[in-house]
Design a protein around this motif. Sequence first.
Motif, PDB file in Angstrom:
ATOM      1  N   TYR A   1      36.360  45.022  33.786  1.00 21.68           N
ATOM      2  CA  TYR A   1      35.798  43.677  33.665  1.00 21.68           C
ATOM      3  C   TYR A   1      35.007  43.297  34.917  1.00 21.68           C
ATOM      4  O   TYR A   1      35.317  43.730  36.025  1.00 21.68           O
ATOM      5  CB  TYR A   1      36.893  42.641  33.375  1.00 21.68           C
ATOM      6  CG  TYR A   1      38.027  42.550  34.377  1.00 21.68           C
ATOM      7  CD1 TYR A   1      37.930  41.734  35.506  1.00 21.68           C
ATOM      8  CD2 TYR A   1      39.220  43.245  34.182  1.00 21.68           C
ATOM      9  CE1 TYR A   1      38.977  41.627  36.412  1.00 21.68           C
ATOM     10  CE2 TYR A   1      40.274  43.147  35.082  1.00 21.68           C
ATOM     11  CZ  TYR A   1      40.145  42.333  36.199  1.00 21.68           C
ATOM     12  OH  TYR A   1      41.192  42.230  37.094  1.00 21.68           O
ATOM     13  N   ALA A   2      33.969  42.506  34.694  1.00 21.03           N
ATOM     14  CA  ALA A   2      33.113  42.076  35.797  1.00 21.03           C
ATOM     15  C   ALA A   2      33.822  41.019  36.633  1.00 21.03           C
ATOM     16  O   ALA A   2      34.507  40.143  36.097  1.00 21.03           O
ATOM     17  CB  ALA A   2      31.799  41.510  35.260  1.00 21.03           C
ATOM     18  N   CYS A   3      33.656  41.121  37.958  1.00 18.66           N
ATOM     19  CA  CYS A   3      34.245  40.133  38.861  1.00 18.66           C
ATOM     20  C   CYS A   3      33.335  39.980  40.080  1.00 18.66           C
ATOM     21  O   CYS A   3      33.552  40.618  41.118  1.00 18.66           O
ATOM     22  CB  CYS A   3      35.659  40.557  39.274  1.00 18.66           C
ATOM     23  SG  CYS A   3      36.552  39.275  40.202  1.00 18.66           S
ATOM     24  N   PRO A   4      32.296  39.154  39.953  1.00 17.72           N
ATOM     25  CA  PRO A   4      31.356  38.983  41.069  1.00 17.72           C
ATOM     26  C   PRO A   4      32.026  38.557  42.371  1.00 17.72           C
ATOM     27  O   PRO A   4      31.591  38.963  43.458  1.00 17.72           O
ATOM     28  CB  PRO A   4      30.401  37.899  40.552  1.00 17.72           C
ATOM     29  CG  PRO A   4      30.469  38.017  39.057  1.00 17.72           C
ATOM     30  CD  PRO A   4      31.883  38.403  38.746  1.00 17.72           C
ATOM     31  N   ALA A   5      33.078  37.751  42.291  1.00 21.58           N
ATOM     32  CA  ALA A   5      33.756  37.319  43.512  1.00 21.58           C
ATOM     33  C   ALA A   5      34.375  38.507  44.236  1.00 21.58           C
ATOM     34  O   ALA A   5      34.353  38.580  45.473  1.00 21.58           O
ATOM     35  CB  ALA A   5      34.829  36.281  43.180  1.00 21.58           C
TER      36      ALA A   5
ATOM     37  N   LEU B   1      42.317  33.461  37.075  1.00 18.25           N
ATOM     38  CA  LEU B   1      41.633  34.698  37.461  1.00 18.25           C
ATOM     39  C   LEU B   1      40.192  34.749  36.972  1.00 18.25           C
ATOM     40  O   LEU B   1      39.283  35.121  37.727  1.00 18.25           O
ATOM     41  CB  LEU B   1      42.422  35.903  36.934  1.00 18.25           C
ATOM     42  CG  LEU B   1      41.839  37.301  37.204  1.00 18.25           C
ATOM     43  CD1 LEU B   1      41.551  37.467  38.694  1.00 18.25           C
ATOM     44  CD2 LEU B   1      42.788  38.389  36.722  1.00 18.25           C
ATOM     45  N   PHE B   2      39.939  34.389  35.737  1.00 17.21           N
ATOM     46  CA  PHE B   2      38.581  34.458  35.223  1.00 17.21           C
ATOM     47  C   PHE B   2      37.660  33.530  36.024  1.00 17.21           C
ATOM     48  O   PHE B   2      36.571  33.929  36.457  1.00 17.21           O
ATOM     49  CB  PHE B   2      38.540  34.085  33.739  1.00 17.21           C
ATOM     50  CG  PHE B   2      37.155  34.041  33.159  1.00 17.21           C
ATOM     51  CD1 PHE B   2      36.464  35.206  32.864  1.00 17.21           C
ATOM     52  CD2 PHE B   2      36.519  32.826  32.935  1.00 17.21           C
ATOM     53  CE1 PHE B   2      35.169  35.176  32.337  1.00 17.21           C
ATOM     54  CE2 PHE B   2      35.230  32.768  32.423  1.00 17.21           C
ATOM     55  CZ  PHE B   2      34.555  33.950  32.124  1.00 17.21           C
ATOM     56  N   ALA B   3      38.109  32.303  36.242  1.00 14.80           N
ATOM     57  CA  ALA B   3      37.293  31.347  36.993  1.00 14.80           C
ATOM     58  C   ALA B   3      37.052  31.818  38.417  1.00 14.80           C
ATOM     59  O   ALA B   3      35.933  31.681  38.959  1.00 14.80           O
ATOM     60  CB  ALA B   3      37.954  29.970  36.983  1.00 14.80           C
ATOM     61  N   ARG B   4      38.084  32.387  39.038  1.00 13.25           N
ATOM     62  CA  ARG B   4      37.910  32.880  40.415  1.00 13.25           C
ATOM     63  C   ARG B   4      36.919  34.041  40.451  1.00 13.25           C
ATOM     64  O   ARG B   4      36.094  34.120  41.365  1.00 13.25           O
ATOM     65  CB  ARG B   4      39.256  33.319  40.980  1.00 13.25           C
ATOM     66  CG  ARG B   4      40.145  32.166  41.393  1.00 13.25           C
ATOM     67  CD  ARG B   4      41.252  32.639  42.311  1.00 13.25           C
ATOM     68  NE  ARG B   4      40.744  33.240  43.538  1.00 13.25           N
ATOM     69  CZ  ARG B   4      41.507  33.840  44.439  1.00 13.25           C
ATOM     70  NH1 ARG B   4      42.810  33.939  44.237  1.00 13.25           N
ATOM     71  NH2 ARG B   4      40.982  34.352  45.534  1.00 13.25           N
ATOM     72  N   CYS B   5      37.010  34.935  39.479  1.00 15.41           N
ATOM     73  CA  CYS B   5      36.072  36.056  39.457  1.00 15.41           C
ATOM     74  C   CYS B   5      34.642  35.590  39.304  1.00 15.41           C
ATOM     75  O   CYS B   5      33.708  36.121  39.917  1.00 15.41           O
ATOM     76  CB  CYS B   5      36.439  37.011  38.301  1.00 15.41           C
ATOM     77  SG  CYS B   5      37.623  38.291  38.742  1.00 15.41           S
ATOM     78  N   MET B   6      34.457  34.558  38.497  1.00 16.43           N
ATOM     79  CA  MET B   6      33.111  34.076  38.216  1.00 16.43           C
ATOM     80  C   MET B   6      32.622  33.053  39.252  1.00 16.43           C
ATOM     81  O   MET B   6      31.534  32.491  39.123  1.00 16.43           O
ATOM     82  CB  MET B   6      33.049  33.481  36.818  1.00 16.43           C
ATOM     83  CG  MET B   6      33.362  34.492  35.727  1.00 16.43           C
ATOM     84  SD  MET B   6      32.270  35.936  35.842  1.00 16.43           S
ATOM     85  CE  MET B   6      33.234  37.173  34.975  1.00 16.43           C
ATOM     86  N   GLY B   7      33.472  32.792  40.269  1.00 17.84           N
ATOM     87  CA  GLY B   7      33.055  31.894  41.339  1.00 17.84           C
ATOM     88  C   GLY B   7      33.167  30.432  41.009  1.00 17.84           C
ATOM     89  O   GLY B   7      32.581  29.582  41.686  1.00 17.84           O
ATOM     90  N   ALA B   8      33.954  30.113  39.955  1.00 21.12           N
ATOM     91  CA  ALA B   8      34.073  28.726  39.526  1.00 21.12           C
ATOM     92  C   ALA B   8      35.339  28.079  40.030  1.00 21.12           C
ATOM     93  O   ALA B   8      35.653  26.953  39.672  1.00 21.12           O
ATOM     94  CB  ALA B   8      34.023  28.642  38.000  1.00 21.12           C
TER      95      ALA B   8
END
Length: 446
Positions: free
Chosen positions: A234-238, A438-445
């Motif tokens: 899965y993508a995780c820009p953070a 986790l999803f929000a943190r990965c996406m920088g939100a």
Amino acid sequence: MLRRALRAFALTALPFTPGGPAAAAQNATSGGGSLASTNGVYNSSRTPASLPWNTYNFCNAPHANAAHYALPPDVSSASQLVHVALVMRHHKRTPDNIAPAERTLNPAAGWDCTGAEQRTYDAGGAAIAHDARTPAQHPFAVQLWNGTCDAGQLTPGGLTDAHAHGADLWGVYHGKLGFLREVSQDEIWVRTSTEDRTMQTAGALLAAMDARIAGQRWPVHTQPSSIDSLVPGYACPAADAVRDAFESVPAWTQHLADNAALQARLGAVFGTTGMSAWESWYDHYFDALSARTCHGHPLPCNTAGACVSEQDAATVFALGDFEYDYIWRAAQNASTYNTLTFGVFFSELADALAGPSYTHRLALYVGHDGSLVRLLAGLGASQLRWPALGTEVIFEVWEARGARFVRVLFQGTPFPGLEWIALDTLVGKLRALVPDNLFARCMGAA
């Protein structure tokens, strides 16, 4: 069966030598760059008899086996093994990182995967066997070796190693402990990535446990590749930003500068000079070289006659160990990078181990090097090496004295600090590795 297994257990751990990349390279190349020593084996699936059985073997990691298995000291005849979860890397394969003129770097015969063809079975359709061949007249033939193997494909040697692994697993948990009663879908649950080599490894393990399984339908649980927690995919820009930051400081860049001459020699042989994917770390060279040495192929030479020396190969392997330890354990914020990229699987594993009831006796997860290095870092490994092919981590859940405990084995040896731990404590340790939102943190939100 349990009484027969009670005996003393003492193994010599052979960890990676600390001290940074320079010390790592010196350690790995002591003895003239030997690719088979107490520092590790990189040239055969068989560890020399002169070395301890649990010596690090990148080609075929040591694993639990009846000859060296013993019960936890805390176990008595009244104790009961209730569940086993095994997380492992697939067995050996062809290179997954391909040089621009790959064909010229391999023997004329190329790579032979006869007998280890990838197969596809669709409901109601034919049993399709993949026959990978590159026609000699193909205008892009220079980009891949001759033969019958695709890039990253499990080889016949990898299939053989997986069979032996399955036989040893059955020898412990059926032959020695009597825990596994039969090879059935009621007792064994299988999870892999979407890569064929992980499914082939799982299939070989099962068939080695019971030859009657060969050719039978067996459900293998996967997740869509774009969000697969096991790879992880899965993508995780953070997380990418965290890694970019700790790879921009001297603790990382210095080892690249210190080995510029090695990088130049490798680039000249592989034709990869100026390619950032090859020059920003040693991952690609490690893969391209270890796949060859593990299969008995010669180290590559280019058309001008320049060759990779055994000394340089050993140094690449040592630098690869340094890089894996730095990225997933030693770097500042490595733990953040690890939990962001593997938090989903840590959560899934915690839920699977928590119980109180289990749907299967054995849960088998077959993933990749990235799966195992993250798991080992999360469990608290004091030093990391590149996870060898076939690397396994076993979680044994025991009932003893009215409570549940876990013993963790890494490559057949008790994991330091997790030799005997309350199940709730281990589950709590895993859950602590799952970031909130986790999803929000990965996406920088978040």
